[in-house]
Scaffold this motif. Structure first.
Motif, short mmCIF file in Angstrom:
data_model
loop_
_atom_site.label_atom_id
_atom_site.label_comp_id
_atom_site.label_asym_id
_atom_site.label_seq_id
_atom_site.Cartn_x
_atom_site.Cartn_y
_atom_site.Cartn_z
N THR A 1 0.83 -1.21 0.00
CA THR A 1 0.00 0.00 0.00
C THR A 1 0.86 1.25 0.00
O THR A 1 0.61 2.21 -0.74
N GLY A 2 1.92 1.24 0.80
CA GLY A 2 2.84 2.37 0.84
C GLY A 2 3.55 2.59 -0.49
O GLY A 2 3.72 3.72 -0.94
N LEU A 3 3.94 1.50 -1.16
CA LEU A 3 4.58 1.62 -2.47
C LEU A 3 3.64 2.25 -3.50
O LEU A 3 4.05 3.07 -4.32
N LEU A 4 2.39 1.83 -3.46
CA LEU A 4 1.42 2.36 -4.42
C LEU A 4 1.01 3.79 -4.09
O LEU A 4 0.74 4.59 -4.99
N ALA A 5 0.97 4.13 -2.82
CA ALA A 5 0.53 5.47 -2.41
C ALA A 5 1.62 6.52 -2.51
O ALA A 5 1.33 7.71 -2.66
N ALA A 6 2.87 6.11 -2.43
CA ALA A 6 3.99 7.07 -2.38
C ALA A 6 4.02 8.05 -3.56
O ALA A 6 4.16 9.26 -3.35
N PRO A 7 3.89 7.60 -4.81
CA PRO A 7 3.91 8.56 -5.92
C PRO A 7 2.74 9.55 -5.86
O PRO A 7 2.88 10.72 -6.18
N TRP A 8 1.60 9.06 -5.45
CA TRP A 8 0.41 9.91 -5.34
C TRP A 8 0.64 10.99 -4.27
O TRP A 8 0.37 12.17 -4.50
N VAL A 9 1.15 10.60 -3.12
CA VAL A 9 1.43 11.55 -2.04
C VAL A 9 2.51 12.54 -2.48
O VAL A 9 2.39 13.75 -2.26
N ALA A 10 3.57 12.03 -3.12
CA ALA A 10 4.65 12.91 -3.59
C ALA A 10 4.12 13.92 -4.60
O ALA A 10 4.53 15.09 -4.59
N SER A 11 3.20 13.49 -5.45
CA SER A 11 2.60 14.40 -6.42
C SER A 11 1.77 15.48 -5.72
O SER A 11 1.84 16.66 -6.08
N LEU A 12 0.98 15.07 -4.73
CA LEU A 12 0.16 16.03 -3.98
C LEU A 12 1.02 17.06 -3.25
O LEU A 12 0.64 18.22 -3.13
N LEU A 13 2.19 16.63 -2.78
CA LEU A 13 3.08 17.53 -2.04
C LEU A 13 3.98 18.36 -2.97
O LEU A 13 4.76 19.17 -2.50
N GLY A 14 3.87 18.13 -4.27
CA GLY A 14 4.63 18.91 -5.23
C GLY A 14 6.04 18.41 -5.49
O GLY A 14 6.85 19.09 -6.10
N PHE A 15 6.36 17.18 -5.03
CA PHE A 15 7.71 16.64 -5.23
C PHE A 15 7.85 15.89 -6.55
O PHE A 15 8.94 15.54 -6.95
N TRP A 16 6.73 15.62 -7.21
CA TRP A 16 6.77 14.78 -8.41
C TRP A 16 5.62 15.16 -9.31
O TRP A 16 4.51 15.39 -8.85
N SER A 17 5.90 15.26 -10.58
CA SER A 17 4.80 15.50 -11.52
C SER A 17 4.67 14.25 -12.40
O SER A 17 5.66 13.64 -12.79
#
Length: 139
Positions: A54-70
């Motif tokens: 779950t953490g692996l799948l959620a990490a990109p989504w969270v990073a995108s929300l925080l502005g660390f990844w597009s």
């Protein structure tokens, strides 16, 4: 390569190393993603496997929300047949190689396992060949 991309890669490496180390030290289990994911599919999973995936799948989504990844453009309209075929090949490869990049490449090589060094050299070599031959794109 920008300073920002180097910092993001460094943070990612620290997070991967920390999660793998915590799992090994805390539970005595190697963080092999294919094994953890396989346990979800077979129904023999633990809460740790469920939370780890779950953490692996959620990490990109969270990073995108925080502005660390597009999100890369190819994820906006993915080529599903290619992605499914690639996933099937990866699954077959992890079964044949008794592990994946996380189990062999991170954990096994850190433990100086000759089997993991050999497996990592093979799958990284094949990955480089696939990209060199032009089969590496997902779009």
């Amino acid at each position: 390569m920008t300073l920002q991309s180097v910092i993001h890669a460094l943070i990612g490496g620290v997070l991967i190393g920390s999660s793998v180390s915590l799992m090994l030290l805390g539970l005595g289990r190697i963080a092999g993603i294919s094994g953890l994911f396989g346990s979800l599919i077979t129904g023999r999973y633990t809460a740790v496997a469920l939370w780890f995936i779950t953490g692996l799948l959620a990490a990109p989504w969270v990073a995108s929300l925080l502005g660390f990844w597009s999100r890369p453009d190819y994820l906006a309209n993915p080529a599903w047949p290619k992605l499914l075929f690639a996933g099937l090949l990866v699954g077959i490869g992890t079964q044949l190689g008794s592990g994946c990049t996380s189990g062999h490449g991170i954990c096994g090589m850190a433990n100086l396992s000759q089997r993991s060094v050999t497996a990592t050299m093979i799958f990284m070599g094949v990955a480089a060949l696939v990209v060199a031959l032009g089969f590496g794109g997902v779009a």
